[in-house]
Design a protein around this motif. Structure first.
Motif, PDB file in Angstrom:
ATOM      1  N   ASN A  41       0.811  -1.215   0.000  1.00 29.86           N
ATOM      2  CA  ASN A  41       0.000   0.000   0.000  1.00 29.86           C
ATOM      3  C   ASN A  41       0.853   1.279   0.000  1.00 29.86           C
ATOM      4  OD1 ASN A  41       0.960   0.233   2.617  1.00 29.86           O
ATOM      5  ND2 ASN A  41      -1.061   0.289   3.578  1.00 29.86           N
ATOM      6  N   GLY A  42       2.184   1.142  -0.017  1.00 33.18           N
ATOM      7  CA  GLY A  42       3.059   2.302  -0.075  1.00 33.18           C
ATOM      8  C   GLY A  42       3.591   2.769   1.269  1.00 33.18           C
ATOM      9  N   ASP A  43       3.067   2.192   2.357  1.00 36.54           N
ATOM     10  CA  ASP A  43       3.594   2.535   3.682  1.00 36.54           C
ATOM     11  C   ASP A  43       4.955   1.864   3.879  1.00 36.54           C
ATOM     12  OD1 ASP A  43       1.184   3.824   4.060  1.00 36.54           O
ATOM     13  OD2 ASP A  43       0.453   2.456   5.608  1.00 36.54           O
ATOM     14  N   ALA A  44       5.733   2.400   4.800  1.00 34.12           N
ATOM     15  CA  ALA A  44       7.039   1.818   5.101  1.00 34.12           C
ATOM     16  C   ALA A  44       7.204   1.705   6.609  1.00 34.12           C
ATOM     17  CB  ALA A  44       8.157   2.678   4.523  1.00 34.12           C
ATOM     18  N   PRO A  70       2.324  14.650   2.079  1.00 35.01           N
ATOM     19  CA  PRO A  70       1.123  14.316   2.835  1.00 35.01           C
ATOM     20  C   PRO A  70       1.270  13.060   3.703  1.00 35.01           C
ATOM     21  CG  PRO A  70       0.850  13.491   0.626  1.00 35.01           C
ATOM     22  CD  PRO A  70       2.201  14.169   0.678  1.00 35.01           C
ATOM     23  N   SER A  71       2.460  12.467   3.752  1.00 32.18           N
ATOM     24  CA  SER A  71       2.667  11.296   4.610  1.00 32.18           C
ATOM     25  C   SER A  71       2.559  11.681   6.076  1.00 32.18           C
ATOM     26  CB  SER A  71       4.050  10.693   4.358  1.00 32.18           C
ATOM     27  OG  SER A  71       4.159  10.197   3.049  1.00 32.18           O
ATOM     28  N   THR A  72       2.307  10.696   6.916  1.00 29.90           N
ATOM     29  CA  THR A  72       2.341  10.904   8.358  1.00 29.90           C
ATOM     30  C   THR A  72       3.316   9.905   8.967  1.00 29.90           C
ATOM     31  OG1 THR A  72       0.487   9.395   8.730  1.00 29.90           O
ATOM     32  CG2 THR A  72      -0.047  11.737   8.484  1.00 29.90           C
ATOM     33  N   THR A 136       3.470   6.648   6.465  1.00 28.52           N
ATOM     34  CA  THR A 136       2.398   6.301   5.536  1.00 28.52           C
ATOM     35  C   THR A 136       2.710   6.905   4.165  1.00 28.52           C
ATOM     36  OG1 THR A 136       1.069   8.259   6.083  1.00 28.52           O
ATOM     37  CG2 THR A 136       0.675   6.263   7.391  1.00 28.52           C
ATOM     38  N   GLY A 137       2.364   6.169   3.129  1.00 25.51           N
ATOM     39  CA  GLY A 137       2.506   6.678   1.769  1.00 25.51           C
ATOM     40  C   GLY A 137       3.915   7.082   1.375  1.00 25.51           C
ATOM     41  N   ALA A 147       7.180   5.505  -6.996  1.00 24.56           N
ATOM     42  CA  ALA A 147       8.540   5.901  -6.596  1.00 24.56           C
ATOM     43  C   ALA A 147       8.608   6.236  -5.117  1.00 24.56           C
ATOM     44  CB  ALA A 147       9.004   7.101  -7.416  1.00 24.56           C
ATOM     45  N   LEU A 148       9.802   6.121  -4.618  1.00 27.47           N
ATOM     46  CA  LEU A 148      10.129   6.477  -3.242  1.00 27.47           C
ATOM     47  C   LEU A 148      11.162   7.597  -3.333  1.00 27.47           C
ATOM     48  CD1 LEU A 148      11.055   4.066  -0.431  1.00 27.47           C
ATOM     49  CD2 LEU A 148      12.663   5.808  -1.082  1.00 27.47           C
ATOM     50  N   ARG A 149      10.870   8.711  -2.687  1.00 29.21           N
ATOM     51  CA  ARG A 149      11.808   9.835  -2.684  1.00 29.21           C
ATOM     52  C   ARG A 149      11.900  10.328  -1.244  1.00 29.21           C
ATOM     53  NH1 ARG A 149      11.874  15.016  -6.677  1.00 29.21           N
ATOM     54  NH2 ARG A 149      13.593  16.049  -5.611  1.00 29.21           N
TER      55      ARG A 149
END
Length: 185
Positions: A41-44, A70-72, A136-137, A147-149
């Motif tokens: 889901n894109g969380d790490a 917008p991640s938390t 999140t995200g 992508a991950l940045r």
């Protein structure tokens, strides 16, 4: 009073000893190991292991995370070399005493997507801290790819690690990262 060469040498030796003691007494981050586990889901889930030398000064360590919106950031846990799980007190108050911070952790939300993940340093000496948290995200969808940045080690961090390693893996064993399956830049 006339100073002799011996007196000057002794004075310089004492000054150098005092200076080297002050430099050595600074907190030192020997090894930093960052493990990133990506969910579909894109969380790490990020786990950072720090092997440090802690001096008698200071009350806390922290990880600064900037531009997260917008991640938390959530679900902070901290343990030390004795496997002691620190109490998460939620909103961290930096003004507390060393005693009040020892064995506790929490998050400072400064707004504009800036977080500080904090924990009390406790006793001085050789220490190992394991911090885990969820972003999140962290992986986002773009028109041409997912992508991950993210900056895993802030260039302004102090103390700087003598050695650092970042490992990124999938939580699901079907997520395999190779040069053929992802572009790393």
């Amino acid at each position: 009073m006339k100073k002799t060469k011996g007196t000057i040498r002794i004075t310089l030796s004492l000054l150098l000893l005092a200076l080297s003691t002050m430099i050595y007494a600074q907190p030192r981050l020997h090894d930093l190991d960052i493990r990133v586990e990506l969910s579909k889901n894109g969380d790490a889930r990020i786990t950072e292991t720090r092997q440090m030398t802690i001096d008698d000064n200071g009350t806390e360590c922290y990880i600064g995370l900037n531009n997260m919106s917008p991640s938390t950031v959530k679900d902070l846990t901290v343990s030390d070399e004795s496997k002691r799980q620190y109490e998460n007190i939620g909103a961290w108050k930096v003004g507390r005493s060393k005693k009040e911070k020892t064995g506790r952790c929490g998050i400072v939300e400064k707004g504009d997507g800036y977080y500080e993940l904090c924990w009390g340093i406790g006793d001085s000496g050789q220490r190992t801290y394991v911090t885990s948290y969820t972003i999140t995200g962290l992986v986002r969808g773009y028109p041409d790819a997912d992508a991950l940045r993210h900056t895993f080690l802030d260039e302004g961090v102090s103390p700087k690690p003598e050695h650092a390693r970042v490992t990124i893996m999938g939580a699901d064993t079907t997520l395999v990262f190779t040069p053929d399956t992802c572009g790393v830049q």
